[in-house]
Motif scaffolding. Sequence first.
Motif, short mmCIF file in Angstrom:
data_model
loop_
_atom_site.label_atom_id
_atom_site.label_comp_id
_atom_site.label_asym_id
_atom_site.label_seq_id
_atom_site.Cartn_x
_atom_site.Cartn_y
_atom_site.Cartn_z
N UNK A 18 0.54 -1.13 -0.30
CA UNK A 18 0.18 0.62 -0.21
C UNK A 18 0.90 1.42 0.54
N UNK A 19 1.85 1.25 0.87
CA UNK A 19 2.76 2.45 1.06
C UNK A 19 3.86 2.60 -0.50
N UNK A 20 4.22 1.90 -0.85
CA UNK A 20 4.38 1.47 -2.42
C UNK A 20 3.30 2.41 -3.22
N UNK A 21 2.13 1.53 -3.54
CA UNK A 21 1.47 2.18 -4.41
C UNK A 21 1.10 3.39 -4.24
N UNK A 22 0.99 3.77 -2.48
CA UNK A 22 0.61 5.48 -2.44
C UNK A 22 1.35 6.02 -3.09
N UNK A 23 3.11 5.81 -2.97
CA UNK A 23 4.42 6.71 -3.13
C UNK A 23 4.15 6.72 -4.75
N UNK A 46 4.00 9.98 -6.71
CA UNK A 46 4.72 10.33 -7.67
C UNK A 46 4.61 10.56 -9.25
N UNK A 47 3.44 9.79 -9.70
CA UNK A 47 3.41 9.99 -10.96
C UNK A 47 2.10 11.66 -11.11
N UNK A 48 1.43 11.71 -9.87
CA UNK A 48 0.51 13.17 -9.33
C UNK A 48 0.98 14.32 -9.67
N UNK A 49 2.65 14.33 -9.21
CA UNK A 49 3.53 15.44 -9.19
C UNK A 49 4.64 15.35 -10.90
#
Length: 284
Positions: free
Chosen positions: A6-11, A15-18
């Motif tokens: 979940x943490x990796x998915x959130x990151x 990153x994609x949003x950034x």
Amino acid sequence: MIWLGLVMGGLLIALLAWWLLIKTEGVYLGRGVVIWLYDVYASRYDNIKQFDSETEDYFLARPLLQRLTHVRAPLILDVASGTGRLPLALFEQTTFQGRIVGLDLSRKMLHIAAEKLAPHAQRVTLMHCPAEQLPFPDQTFDCVTCLEALEFMMHPKDVLRELIRVVRPGGLLVLTNRQGADAKMMPGKTFTHGELRHILREELGLERVEIQVWQVDYRIVWATKPGHSDPSGPRALEEIWCCPRCGQIALHRDGDDDSYGCGACGQRVKVGADGVIEGVKAKK
């Protein structure tokens, strides 16, 4: 392991949003997102970019005017004018006697530009208008500029063709080309310097194409349209503006000053309270 996933998915999502919203300024999400982002940042844009008058004088205004010394009072079109960076830099030059039309699709950026350029209102026109469809006849301007914006256009080659269309023979085209790590993060939206030189020379037929060191993220590009014609000079907007409905040069300011009316077809075009001409599109 689930929490780690979940943490990796959130990151990855962050990153994609950034990348989509910050680094590439929404260009992969469509024109509407690009305009929205510029509207959001309009009031802070100049502080983010940290323009200063001395740098703009040395790297932008003076080099441009040196290439226009043969034109006493040039007529200039600034595409993607934003908060009025180029017009302001030129008006601060005591030797500049020309007129400028600045256009952009971010209405809030244009509002900031109108406030900054108010002392020069008689010599500058700001228009809310797309770069792919310019409301001017062929061969109109002594110089056309498009700075730090080509990579955010949906169809950059179409924009280049349109910019070249409205430059008079012998006139000057001024662009910037993104470089470095930021350019590599925008696949399909940027050109290498060699690619852009080839496009301008071989595909679009321009002459004297020069790509010079300019800023960390950009090089500046100078090119000349083949042929020769007399300078356009500081012509009034009514002499060069095509009606968005009929395409005729017949628009004149109405008596109430809040719109232009076309003497040929009756079309009306609104003018904002800040003086920006609203929602202009050329007739195809």
